[in-house]
Design an enzyme around this catalytic site. Structure first.
Site, PDB file in Angstrom:
ATOM      1  N   HIS A 221      47.150  46.580  46.780  1.00  0.00           N
ATOM      2  CA  HIS A 221      47.110  46.805  48.228  1.00  0.00           C
ATOM      3  C   HIS A 221      46.728  48.233  48.602  1.00  0.00           C
ATOM      4  CE1 HIS A 221      49.600  43.255  47.531  1.00  0.00           C
ATOM      5  NE2 HIS A 221      48.975  42.799  48.587  1.00  0.00           N
TER       6      HIS A 221
ATOM      7  N   TRP B 109      48.609  26.954  55.936  1.00  0.00           N
ATOM      8  CA  TRP B 109      47.754  27.846  56.715  1.00  0.00           C
ATOM      9  C   TRP B 109      46.793  27.099  57.626  1.00  0.00           C
ATOM     10  CZ3 TRP B 109      46.728  32.017  52.324  1.00  0.00           C
ATOM     11  CH2 TRP B 109      47.932  32.700  52.098  1.00  0.00           C
TER      12      TRP B 109
ATOM     13  N   ARG C  16      45.427  41.905  64.148  1.00  0.00           N
ATOM     14  CA  ARG C  16      44.944  40.895  63.201  1.00  0.00           C
ATOM     15  C   ARG C  16      45.108  39.491  63.766  1.00  0.00           C
ATOM     16  NH1 ARG C  16      44.165  41.862  57.513  1.00  0.00           N
ATOM     17  NH2 ARG C  16      44.607  39.733  56.923  1.00  0.00           N
TER      18      ARG C  16
ATOM     19  N   LYS D 203      42.313  43.014  70.809  1.00  0.00           N
ATOM     20  CA  LYS D 203      41.951  43.433  69.445  1.00  0.00           C
ATOM     21  C   LYS D 203      40.866  44.511  69.500  1.00  0.00           C
ATOM     22  CE  LYS D 203      39.648  41.594  65.324  1.00  0.00           C
ATOM     23  NZ  LYS D 203      40.642  41.955  64.298  1.00  0.00           N
TER      24      LYS D 203
HETATM   25  N1  GLN Z   1      42.446  33.662  43.951  1.00  0.00           N
HETATM   26  C1  GLN Z   1      42.687  34.341  45.184  1.00  0.00           C
HETATM   27  C2  GLN Z   1      42.063  35.724  45.154  1.00  0.00           C
HETATM   28  O1  GLN Z   1      42.038  36.322  44.141  1.00  0.00           O
HETATM   29  C3  GLN Z   1      44.151  34.480  45.477  1.00  0.00           C
HETATM   30  C4  GLN Z   1      44.402  35.074  46.839  1.00  0.00           C
HETATM   31  C5  GLN Z   1      45.858  35.171  47.220  1.00  0.00           C
HETATM   32  O2  GLN Z   1      46.729  35.168  46.394  1.00  0.00           O
HETATM   33  N2  GLN Z   1      46.159  35.263  48.467  1.00  0.00           N
HETATM   34  O3  GLN Z   1      41.626  36.257  46.149  1.00  0.00           O
END
Ligand code: GLN
Ligand code: ZN
Length: 763
Positions: free
Chosen positions: A696, A563, A517, A19
């Site tokens: 994003h 997760w 990552r 990394k």
């Molecule tokens: N409530 C979280 C945020 O706004 C949702 C994150 C996600 O959907 N991965 O960061």
């Protein structure tokens, strides 16, 4: 004699060396040869580690600078036009361009698509194919790495993604059947195998995990044809691997392939073993995946050895390779690095290095009898017993709970009226998904507090200041439903794991997610419960600052489960129910403290779906139930929201309805709201916030673009159903673009409201 074998090893380095090197290389801080030096050092260390542990079936080309599927695309010359690849070898610049895109001044070439590798948290770069696709040998990596090991005195088995899995995981631009490309692809594979043969390889490993999924007759026929052709073109011994499940209806096809060894996953697909043993041709070696490559628990050696012994009785131990269930890519490196972990817990765990040891021990036991490893078997049995970390109260509570009653008291139609009266929100109410920018300062303060460099008082005043500013900003731009901003949270699962019983955290338990990552999943080792409120403090603080509703923010039970590394001594669903009950306590506390809207995020709901469709319903049944359990008991006028950051709902829309959230926010902006069709065709009854801008990228969407998207949403859903919000949380964004984008979003909502108002009065 059986041999100790593995299918692949993690690449990132036990101290994340790869990394660091990759990121330095991308920032032009080190040269290509420096990067290559680090990579070679890691490969050597990993091979030596396997030898030291007693592994003799050692893979090569399992290493990758970014991703193994991307390596295959580079190897086969599958390079999309836009990267302007030259004829010949795919160089490192092109390779990373495919992985990460190119942004340089006016040049903006997007990266290739990336997606999840089966049901793991590893992501691969999707091969971009077209109906006229040509293939060529465009890299010597497999030969190079084989030779590299050879020069260290190690004869390895090169690993390639098998041709059928490679094609089936690709995306065909412009339509057409991917398997039609096989006649052009197989000769290139043959050519590669020839090169490996010349380099001195004896075996090749072809990974075909598609064999455990739902594939059709033509894919099965393609397997037969392909492997028959490969068989004719090489003297290499061929080892085909299946993993992540059982072969199921593909078993007969696989068993009849002209190959020399077959790997099956006995952890995920124990039920296939009998049939495989019965049908295995006498010339074929069986690689038995008995050590879990997907989880961190130590192996139950006695049970595994029993399975191996039984198989040896039927086919002879000389035809057995003792293996992990899949590549060790999906587990952390080395438990020995965890010096602060509770020693009792440590006893129950095995990471990559320890799993190598387990494979070797089992091989020894199989070859020389149980007595040869008697001490180890006893200690493993004891460890197994001590694992039963149970809290009778948690069990009792779960048993007493009438699970069928999980859900709201009144149906949505009734709740909606009460909620309308209580909140009195305008049409197209505006909100965000929860987090606000995690600035360098926010991250530094959190780290300082964690390391004890600042006091709790100083940290709390900092958070108060941030929350105050966030509330003021939201009021200034006139959002309708506010959030506190999640500044106190590092990660949406870790935050809750750290506050719940039954969770443990490692210091070095990194696993590759994609490229450079890495993630460090929590370990759920025992019964899960909550001893005190986890989120009320900051939600209540924020709510007191404003008359507008502030949403309480929780991570849902399925996402917390998905997760984490989850205990394997009880069904995953049982653990999920326990998490849900702990969250229910939190939901009711939030409600009691005056929080009237509570969001339970489930971004991982869909990724929990099993690989085979026939297993979907069982999962969806318990997954929806645990979500409902988390809010069971709330008042009719408490509004429950959920959020999922994707938009493919077609095949799970029934379950989404069954979640019965009053409001769901989803991603859709990139598909121009088209993916809302799933909801509109279904006549989805509850309320929806389709994301109107893509968080994003730092790009600030114009008001008109969002108005346009809202109009498109309006064509698909009724305006009484629609909310206005971004695609996802804003934590990765900066404040500048966030402020501008949200202000535009609120104006867009107001514009649409007033237009609708006008047409309503006219009508
Ligand atoms: N409530 C979280 C945020 O706004 C949702 C994150 C996600 O959907 N991965 O960061
Ligand atoms: Zn999201």
């Amino acid at each position: 004699m059986a041999i100790a074998n593995i299918l692949g090893f993690p690449r990132i380095g036990q101290h994340r060396e790869l990394k660091t090197a990759l990121e330095s290389f991308w920032q032009n801080k080190i040269s290509e040869s420096d990067l290559e030096k680090t990579a070679a050092t890691l490969r050597k260390a990993h091979w030596k580690m396997q030898i030291a542990a007693g592994i003799t079936g050692i893979p090569s080309n399992d290493f990758s600078l970014y991703d193994g599927m991307l390596d295959m695309s580079a190897l086969l010359g599958v390079v999309p036009e836009r990267y302007r690849a030259q004829w010949g070898i795919v160089d490192l610049a092109t390779y990373f361009a495919m992985a990460r895109g190119i942004q340089k001044g006016p040049i903006d070439i997007p990266a290739a698509e990336m997606t999840k590798w089966f049901d793991t948290n590893y992501h691969y770069i999707v091969p971009e194919l077209n109906p006229n696709q040509n293939f060529r040998i465009a890299s010597y990596k497999p030969v190079r790495e084989f030779t590299e090991a050879k020069s260290l005195g190690i004869t390895t088995r090169p690993v390639l993604v098998g041709p059928i899995t490679y094609l089936l995981l690709g995306k065909m631009r412009g339509g057409g059947n991917k398997l039609d490309l096989l006649p052009r692809l197989i000769p290139i594979y043959s050519e590669i195998l020839k090169q490996l043969e010349v380099a001195g390889a004896e075996w090749v490993q072809l990974d075909e995990p598609m064999l455990v999924g739902d594939i059709n007759d033509s894919a099965r026929a393609a397997y037969t044809k392909t492997y028959e052709t490969l068989r004719q073109s090489t003297k290499l011994k061929i080892f085909v691997t299946s993993y992540f499940g059982a072969l199921g209806e593909n078993l007969d096809t696989v068993i009849n392939l002209p190959i020399d060894a077959l790997h099956i996953d006995i952890v995920r697909g124990p039920e296939q073993l009998d049939e495989v043993l019965q049908k295995l041709p006498s010339s074929m070696i069986l690689s038995m995946g008995v050590v879990d490559g997907r989880n961190v628990w130590h192996n139950k050696l006695t049970a595994s050895l029993d399975i191996l012994d039984e198989a040896a009785e039927k086919i002879g131990s000389e035809r057995i390779w003792v293996s992990p269930s899949c590549s060790l890519l999906h587990v952390p490196y080395d438990l020995d690095l965890e010096t602060t972990l509770d020693p009792a817990l440590k006893n129950w765990l095995a990471f990559g290095k320890q799993k190598l040891g387990e494979i070797a021990i089992l091989t020894k036991g199989l070859n020389h009898g149980h007595s040869a490893i008697a001490d180890l078997l006893v200690s493993s049995d004891e460890t197994e017993l001590s694992r039963r970390i149970h809290n009778p109260e948690v069990r009792e509570r779960l048993e007493k709970h009438p699970l069928t009653a999980a859900g709201r008291k009144a149906p949505f139609a009734e709740r909606r009226v009460k909620q309308k009266n209580l909140f009195n929100l305008p049409q197209y109410p505006t909100t965000t998904i929860g987090s606000f920018p995690q600035t360098a300062e926010v991250r530094k303060m959190r780290a300082d507090f964690k390391q004890g460099r600042i006091s709790e008082g100083a940290y709390d005043s900092f958070l108060e200041k941030e929350i105050k500013a966030a509330i003021k900003f939201q009021e200034d731009i006139d959002l309708d439903v506010l959030v506190h901003g999640e500044f106190e949270r590092n990660d949406m699962v870790e935050y809750f794991g750290e506050r719940l019983e039954g969770f443990a955290f490692t210091k070095h338990g990194w696993v590759q997610s994609y490229g450079s990552r890495v993630v460090k999943p929590p370990i759920i080792f025992g019964d899960v419960y909550r001893t005190k409120p986890m989120t009320t403090k900051w939600s209540v603080f924020a709510q007191k600052l404003t008359k507008k509703p502030v949403k309480g923010m929780l991570t849902g039970p399925v996402t917390i489960l998905q997760w984490s590394f989850v205990r394997d001594d009880q069904p995953r669903s049982t653990t999920a129910h326990q998490i849900a009950l702990a969250l229910q306590d939190e939901v009711l506390d939030l409600e009691w403290e005056g929080i009237k809207i509570i969001q339970i995020d489930e971004p991982a709901f869909r990724e929990g779906l099993p690989l085979r469709r026939c297993d979907w319903q069982e999962y969806l049944t318990w997954a929806t139930r645990v979500f409902r359990l988390a809010y069971t008991g709330v008042r009719d006028d408490t509004q429950i929201h959920t959020h999922m950051c994707y938009s493919e709902f077609n095949d799970i829309i029934d379950s989404i309805r069954d979640l019965d959230a009053d409001v769901i926010s989803i991603e859709t902006s990139r598909s121009q709201m088209e993916l809302l069709d799933a909801f509109s065709n279904y006549r989805y009854p509850n309320e929806i916030g389709p994301g109107v801008y893509d968080i994003h990228s730092p790009r600030v969407p114009k008001q008109t673009e969002m108005i346009d998207l809202l109009e498109k949403a309006r064509l698909r859903l009724s305006e009484d159903q629609l909310w206005v919000n971004p695609d996802c949380g804003l934590k990765t964004r900066g404040w500048t673009e966030t402020k501008a984008a949200l202000a535009n979003m609120v104006s867009a909502a107001k514009h649409v409201r007033s237009e609708r108002g006008k047409s309503a009065t006219k009508g």
